[in-house]
Structures are given as C-alpha cells and as structure tokens.
Design a protein around this motif. Structure first.
Motif, PDB file in Angstrom:
ATOM      1  N   ALA A 129     105.524   5.305 104.013  1.00 51.22           N
ATOM      2  CA  ALA A 129     105.748   4.039 103.320  1.00 51.22           C
ATOM      3  C   ALA A 129     105.966   4.223 101.835  1.00 51.22           C
ATOM      4  O   ALA A 129     106.371   3.285 101.143  1.00 51.22           O
ATOM      5  N   HIS A 130     105.698   5.437 101.319  1.00 52.62           N
ATOM      6  CA  HIS A 130     105.794   5.663  99.883  1.00 52.62           C
ATOM      7  C   HIS A 130     106.977   6.603  99.586  1.00 52.62           C
ATOM      8  O   HIS A 130     107.281   7.509 100.371  1.00 52.62           O
ATOM      9  N   ALA A 131     107.583   6.369  98.395  1.00 48.28           N
ATOM     10  CA  ALA A 131     108.749   7.168  98.010  1.00 48.28           C
ATOM     11  C   ALA A 131     108.765   7.355  96.500  1.00 48.28           C
ATOM     12  O   ALA A 131     108.114   6.614  95.759  1.00 48.28           O
ATOM     13  N   PHE A 132     109.513   8.362  96.080  1.00 46.41           N
ATOM     14  CA  PHE A 132     109.779   8.548  94.640  1.00 46.41           C
ATOM     15  C   PHE A 132     111.290   8.755  94.479  1.00 46.41           C
ATOM     16  O   PHE A 132     112.019   8.995  95.445  1.00 46.41           O
ATOM     17  N   VAL A 133     111.735   8.628  93.251  1.00 43.56           N
ATOM     18  CA  VAL A 133     113.174   8.696  92.959  1.00 43.56           C
ATOM     19  C   VAL A 133     113.457   9.881  92.042  1.00 43.56           C
ATOM     20  O   VAL A 133     112.740  10.099  91.052  1.00 43.56           O
ATOM     21  N   LEU A 134     114.503  10.655  92.398  1.00 44.03           N
ATOM     22  CA  LEU A 134     115.012  11.736  91.550  1.00 44.03           C
ATOM     23  C   LEU A 134     116.377  11.330  91.004  1.00 44.03           C
ATOM     24  O   LEU A 134     117.254  10.899  91.762  1.00 44.03           O
TER      25      LEU A 134
ATOM     26  N   GLY B   2     115.314  13.816  86.336  1.00 46.15           N
ATOM     27  CA  GLY B   2     114.288  12.857  85.942  1.00 46.15           C
ATOM     28  C   GLY B   2     113.598  12.330  87.202  1.00 46.15           C
ATOM     29  O   GLY B   2     114.270  11.988  88.180  1.00 46.15           O
ATOM     30  N   VAL B   3     112.264  12.283  87.184  1.00 52.83           N
ATOM     31  CA  VAL B   3     111.523  11.887  88.375  1.00 52.83           C
ATOM     32  C   VAL B   3     110.501  10.812  88.011  1.00 52.83           C
ATOM     33  O   VAL B   3     109.902  10.851  86.925  1.00 52.83           O
ATOM     34  N   HIS B   4     110.334   9.857  88.946  1.00 51.00           N
ATOM     35  CA  HIS B   4     109.307   8.830  88.767  1.00 51.00           C
ATOM     36  C   HIS B   4     108.880   8.316  90.144  1.00 51.00           C
ATOM     37  O   HIS B   4     109.682   8.201  91.064  1.00 51.00           O
ATOM     38  N   GLY B   5     107.663   8.034  90.308  1.00 50.90           N
ATOM     39  CA  GLY B   5     107.099   7.485  91.556  1.00 50.90           C
ATOM     40  C   GLY B   5     105.606   7.274  91.335  1.00 50.90           C
ATOM     41  O   GLY B   5     105.098   7.499  90.236  1.00 50.90           O
ATOM     42  N   ILE B   6     104.906   6.839  92.307  1.00 45.76           N
ATOM     43  CA  ILE B   6     105.264   6.607  93.689  1.00 45.76           C
ATOM     44  C   ILE B   6     105.531   5.117  93.878  1.00 45.76           C
ATOM     45  O   ILE B   6     104.844   4.258  93.325  1.00 45.76           O
ATOM     46  N   ALA B   7     106.573   4.771  94.746  1.00 48.69           N
ATOM     47  CA  ALA B   7     106.937   3.383  95.001  1.00 48.69           C
ATOM     48  C   ALA B   7     106.700   3.075  96.469  1.00 48.69           C
ATOM     49  O   ALA B   7     106.923   3.912  97.334  1.00 48.69           O
ATOM     50  N   SER B   8     106.266   1.841  96.719  1.00 52.61           N
ATOM     51  CA  SER B   8     105.965   1.448  98.101  1.00 52.61           C
ATOM     52  C   SER B   8     106.867   0.335  98.612  1.00 52.61           C
ATOM     53  O   SER B   8     106.772  -0.039  99.782  1.00 52.61           O
ATOM     54  N   ASN B   9     107.728  -0.232  97.754  1.00 56.45           N
ATOM     55  CA  ASN B   9     108.660  -1.262  98.207  1.00 56.45           C
ATOM     56  C   ASN B   9     109.960  -1.128  97.402  1.00 56.45           C
ATOM     57  O   ASN B   9     110.081  -0.317  96.480  1.00 56.45           O
TER      58      ASN B   9
END
Length: 736
Positions: free
Chosen positions: A377-382, A471-478
């Motif tokens: 359910a969780h994701a991060f973005v690169l 560049g990386v940022h997270g964690i996102a759930s929606n």
C-alpha cells in the motif's frame, strides 16, 4: 505444372537466348571496330603532324639559306652593284643559285632581278620587259606585296615556249634591311617535288593527304579526298598557315571498316526489338492458362491480397491472401500495443502531475487495467534525470538515445524487482524519468528507497558512458501523497548544480541552508564595478559569489536568476563607457549568455565565468594601456615638433626624456603614425628649411644650423635626398 509445360516454356524462350548471344557478338564487333577507328584517327593525326613538320622544316631551311646569303654573300652584293656587261659577276651569282638548287632538291627555279637595268639572271635570264614572270615580280617592285613570305600556289614558266609548273614562291629584297631595294631574289619551290618528298611517309592506296593554303586553295592532293566526311585528321602549320587533311582513300576495306560501326548499332537495335517482341508474344501465350486459373480463384475469394499494390502477382495470389491476413493481424496488434503504451504514459502524467482530478477508486482501477500490480500500500517516487543532456544528444543518434533511455527504464524496474518492489516508470520529459515504486508492507520504505536509488546510480555510472542524478521522496500511501512526493523529488533535481551530479538527492540534504538575497546583490554590484575598472579584485568577488551560492545550496533557477542579474548589471555599467569598452562587453556578454545555457554544475559555471571575465579583463586592460600609449606618443611628437632644431635629438634622447626604451618609442611611433622616428624628424627639418630658403635671406650654413645640422654637408645630403635638388638650386628654382 507437369513436365510437358516445363519443356514448352523452355523451348519458347530459347530464341531469346540466341538473340542475347547475337547482341553480345554485335557489341563485341562494334567495340572492336570503334577501337580500330580510334587507332586510325591517331595514326592520321601523327601523319599530318609529320607532314607539316617536314614541309615547315624544308621551307624554313631554304628561307634561312636564302636570307643568310642575302645578308652575307659577296656574289649577290657584287651582282647588284654591277651591270649586265660584267660576265664574271653574273657567273658568280649563277653558281650561288646553282648551289641553292643542289642543297634543296625541292627548288624548281631561281632568278634574280636587278632594278637599275631591269636585268633578270637565272631561270628566264634577259630583260625584265621580255620576262614571262614580270607581272608577278612587279607587285613586289611596287611594294604591293610584302617580301619574305611564301606565296600560295601559282604557275611559273621561265620562257613562253615552256610548259608551266605549279610552284610556291619566296621573294627576298636586296638589301634586306633597306626600303630602297636594288633588286629581288625569287625562289620557286615545285609542289610536285615537295609532294614526292612526303609520299614515302604513307601509302596512297590506303590514305590520302590534301594540303590547302590559307585561302583554301589546294596545293597538293591525292585521289580519294572526297570531302569532310573522309577527314580523320586536320592540322594547321604554324609557319605557313597551310591546312593538312588526311583520311582513308575511296571506299576501300579500311574506309568501310571505319564507318561500319553505325551498321553494327542498327543491327543490334533490330535484334533487341525482335527479342522484345518475341518475349511479349511468348509471355502472352503462356499467360493465358494461368489467367483462367486465377480468375476462378478470385470469384470465390473473400479478401483482396493486392490491396495497396501497383500490380498483380497471379502465382502468389494465395500466398498474398495469407500474407495480407497475417499483416493485418500484426498491424492490429501493434496498434493496440502502441495505444496501450501511449494511454499508459498519458495516464501516468495525469496522475503524478495532477492534470486532472482522479479519485482513489479510479486510480486503483487504472492500475488494474494497465496491469500494474502494487505489492503493498506504500510507495515512493524517484525522479531520474540524465546529466549533461546537451552532450548526451550530441553524442548519440536519436535511435541510440531511445535505446539508452529504455536501458535506464529497464534497470530501474530490475533494481526494484530485486527488492520485491513493483515499478511504474515513464519518461515525462526528454531527460527525466519518473518512477513510482511500491514496496512490500513489511519493508522499510525509507531504507529501500535509498538502496534502490543508489544501485541505479552506480549501475548507470559503471556500465554507461553518462550519469544520472536521482531525487527521491516518500513514503506515500495514496495518490495525493504520490503527487506531492513526485513534485518534491523533481524539485530536488534543481539542487544538483550545487550538491553534485551522478548521485542520490534527499530532502534532508537541504536542511540548514539559509539564503540572504542582499548578500548576492552586493557581491554582484562589487563584481561589476571591479570588472569595469579591470582591477584584480573581481576574482575575489567571483569567489565570494559562488561561495554564497554553494553555502546556501541555491537551486538552478535561483542561480540562473543571479546570473541574469549579473548580466544586466554589467550591461548597465558598460553602457556608460566608450564604444571600445562596449565592444569588449558585447563579445564577453554573448559568451556569458552561451555559458548560461550550457552549464551543468556550479563548479562548471564558476570555471566558465572565470574564463570569460579573465579574457574580458585582459582586453579591458590592453585597451587602457593602448589609450595611455597613444597619449605618450602624442606628447613625444609634440616634443619633436618643438625641439627639431636640437642636433642632439635622437631616440636615446627621447628615451631619457620620457623614460621609455628607445626601441619601444620607434615601434610605437611607427604603429601610431605609419612612419618611423627618423623619417618624421628629417621630413620636419626639411620642411622648415624650405620655408627659410623661400622667406629669408639667410645663408645656407645658417639655415643648416637653424634646423639642427652643424655639418652643412649632412644638411645638403639630407635635403637632396628629400627634395631631389640641393638647397641652393631649390632656392634658385623657387625664386626665378
């Protein structure tokens, strides 16, 4: 198709085979005939050149002998100085003419005419009034025709009872270099003898030779000279102007062989036309049963295998139908696949960039429809960006660029797959790849994002010839949090100019940075003023400016705005200066703008700015030095004009006065005024001397001393070199 049909087709095309063989024979004989023709032309060219060379040499030799004896022979001088009663002189002249005939067999006749008594000696001796050739020689006596040149073809006979012969004539006056002639020497060359002398050079049965004079009259000719169509070689003598033509005689074997190549071409064309006609005929006959068979197939076929084709292939009708079916199926699948790829990319951009409003339920349905199966359910973005993209597109062809981008995208998916993560990656711009990576629920997303990002950076750096910054940022759930992570990850790439390329960037690396805008503006103002006066302080201002941007971790947009402000500030500063300074800034400003479009890191920008400002400062300093130099040279010239009367005035004297090396004074003086110091000083002194010579009654010694010469001889020599006359002569010329 049975064996009888095979034999039928084989026999039907045998005539074509024989036609082709016949054409090859024709081509061979035609090529051989053309080669023989070229060789014949070459041989005739050589023959005509040899004939011209032989006749020119023969006539030149005879002309030279006659001219030499005309100038040196005592026999001729005594003959023209005597009268017709002097038998001994006549015998001497006759022996000289006999000697000419002996040495030159082509001579037909020779005679000499003495004008004072009109006596003719030689072939046709007697009085000129009774001489048959009197009308011809009279034109030379009246000077209507210039002597010393060979005439064209004419008839000559020494006596009226004799048969005339065709000759060419050379007439020389005596004396040669006097317009008042004592007589003339006439030499007639027999054309028949001349022709006999050149006959051994060729075979008259195979080749003819025709010689014509400058007026086109025929001098010598063989049988078979039937006009221009038979001419293979044409050559003009540079000595006599005669034209020599040669070619094959009549319609002999050689002539026919040389002209038969046209017949070969005609025969070959006829053979080709017959072959084409036969092939068409046989093809139509053999096509008939095939056409009937294909018509039966077409009446029952539901597809057209020839759609989009320019012609029909009956033998491949069934194969074409199947190929069309396979092609349409493959095309449909490809279009469907491309539509899915485009739809997937478009939906990805709508999702991460917030172009349209998407509910969470729609988002999950899209993932399912696009065959993206998140593992958690969780994701991060690169946000992955290719470094130095301008260099990348210049290095690789467009197709290679697509392949390398596919490799980067595949590596991102594989690295995530090794961590049991699910990836959806799309190229949202030419240089940036965005990837949403879902991690398992039991995994530490923060740690996993760092590991995957570092592995991608290291793999690209090790295996490809370029680098990427992530560049990386997270964690996102929606979806809303994914959009926010995507925005933050993309903004992090703005800071790679300061933080460095080929690495992983996190938000934590920006913490603690403080930006003070007024510090930048103050530094830029100080830099522009230092550049304006070209002092060394500008380097410190550059160091301070880039240190401030480094310490505050400025983004690329901020750095570009500072660079634009610097350009505007320098533009305002140089607008207040002269045209020369503005010209220097125009070139350097253009380089600065170009640098602003191509830099990648802050260090690259710094080195580029140092290079641009270093060159600009050097040019400005040189401009200032040049202005100071012009002022000094102007002072030196004024000093010379005021002290020209000083005998001690020299480069060393000026060096002591102005504290500049003598060689530098001479060089700078030459560059400024176009002439050296010595010439200027001498010219000035001579101008002053001319004024005193014309306006005063002073002695020459006084004037010499007045203009800086203690030694009058030195003054006199210098004045003469400039004015062309001595001072005393100059005063006389100007006052007279």
């Amino acid at each position: 198709m049975n064996s009888s049909w095979f034999r039928k087709l084989l026999l039907s095309y045998l005539p074509v085979f024989f036609v082709v063989v016949t054409i090859l024979f024709f081509v061979f004989f035609q090529s051989l005939n053309e080669q023989n023709r070229k060789e014949a032309i070459k041989a005739n060219e050589f023959l005509t050149q040899q004939i011209v060379l032989f006749t020119d040499n023969s006539l030149k030799t005879l002309n030279y002998q006659v001219l030499r004896d005309t100038l040196t022979a005592d026999e001729l001088r005594f003959f023209f100085g005597s009268d017709n009663d002097d038998v001994y002189r006549n015998i001497q002249a006759t022996e000289l003419m006999d000697d000419w005939k002996m040495n030159n067999p082509i001579i037909d006749s020779v005679y000499i005419i003495r004008l004072k008594d009109n006596f003719v000696l030689g072939d046709g001796s007697g009085q000129a009034a009774d001489f048959v050739d009197q009308p011809f020689i009279q034109t030379y006596i009246n000077q209507k025709v210039t002597a010393g040149k060979w005439t064209g073809k004419r008839s000559f006979r020494p006596y009226a009872v004799e048969k005339p012969t065709d000759v060419i004539t050379l007439v020389q006056g005596f004396p040669h270099f006097s317009t008042d002639k004592s007589g003339y020497i006439v030499v007639n060359v027999s054309l028949s003898k001349l022709k006999k002398s050149i006959s051994p050079m060729y075979n008259p049965k195979l080749t003819y030779v025709r010689v014509t004079d400058e007026q086109g009259a025929t001098l010598m000719s063989d049988s078979g000279a039937d006009g221009e169509n038979s001419v293979l070689s044409h050559y003009i003598s540079p000595y006599t102007g005669w034209a020599v033509d040669s070619g094959p005689t009549g319609w002999g074997l050689a002539h026919v062989a040389l002209h038969f190549y046209n017949i070969w071409v005609i025969i070959a064309l006829v053979a080709v036309l017959l072959g084409v006609f036969w092939v068409v005929h046989v093809t139509r006959r053999n096509y008939k049963p095939i056409s009937q068979l294909v018509s039966l197939i077409r009446t029952s076929a539901l597809i057209n295998p020839y759609k989009g084709q320019s012609g029909n292939n009956e033998f491949g009708f069934i194969q074409g139908a199947l190929e069309q079916l396979l092609e349409e199926t493959s095309k449909s699948m490809q279009q469907n696949q491309e539509a899915i790829i485009l739809r997937k990319k478009h939906r990805f951009q709508e999702a991460v960039e917030g172009i349209v409003s998407i509910r969470e339920s729609e988002w999950m349905a899209d993932l399912l429809a696009l065959q993206v199966n998140p593992v958690g359910a969780h994701a991060f973005v690169l946000a992955i960006e290719i470094d130095r993209y301008h260099q990348f597109i210049e290095t690789y062809h467009r197709q290679d660029q697509s392949i390398l981008k596919f490799v980067v995208s595949s590596v991102t998916g594989e690295m995530s797959g090794l961590r049991d993560a699910t990836t959806w990656a799309e190229w949202i711009t030419d240089r940036r790849l965005s990837a949403i990576i879902w991690v398992p629920d039991d995994a530490d997303g923060e740690v996993l994002s760092g590991q995957i990002g570092e592995q991608i950076v290291q793999w690209v750096q090790s295996n490809l010839s370029f680098t990427v910054t992530i560049g990386v940022h997270g964690i996102a759930s929606n979806l809303e949090e994914i959009r926010r992570s995507h925005e933050i990850a993309g903004n992090l790439l703005q800071y790679k100019a300061v933080l460095g390329t080929g690495r992983l960037l996190r938000p934590a690396q920006l913490e603690g940075s403080e930006q003070r805008v007024h510090d930048y503006f103050g530094t830029i103002h100080g830099l522009s003023q230092s550049i304006r006066i070209a002092d060394g302080a500008w380097q410190k201002h550059i160091e301070d400016l880039f240190s401030q941007m480094q310490d505050s971790i400025s983004s690329r947009k901020e750095i570009e705005s500072f660079l634009q402000f610097l350009h505007q500030q320098l533009n305002r500063v140089f607008l207040e200066l002269s045209k020369d300074y503005r010209s220097v800034w125009k070139d350097s400003g253009a380089e600065l703008l170009e640098l602003g479009r191509s830099w990648e890191t802050l260090d690259e920008l710094k080195q580029g700015c140092l290079r641009v400002f270093e060159e600009m400062a050097s040019k400005l300093q040189a401009l200032k030095d040049s202005q100071r130099t012009r002022a000094v040279i102007s002072d030196i010239r004024t000093f010379i004009e005021e002290n020209y009367h000083n005998p001690e005035l020299s480069l060393d004297y000026l060096s002591d006065q102005f504290m500049i090396h003598a060689k530098n004074i001479s060089k700078l003086f030459k560059e400024a005024y176009g002439y050296n110091f010595v010439d200027f000083l001498i010219g000035l002194r001579m101008d002053k001397a001319k004024q005193q010579l014309l306006t005063t009654e002073r002695s020459l010694q006084e004037i010499s001393t007045e203009v800086g010469y203690f030694n009058y001889n030195s003054f006199n020599r210098a004045f003469k070199n400039v004015a062309g006359v001595s001072p005393s002569d100059y005063r006389k010329q100007q006052t007279s």
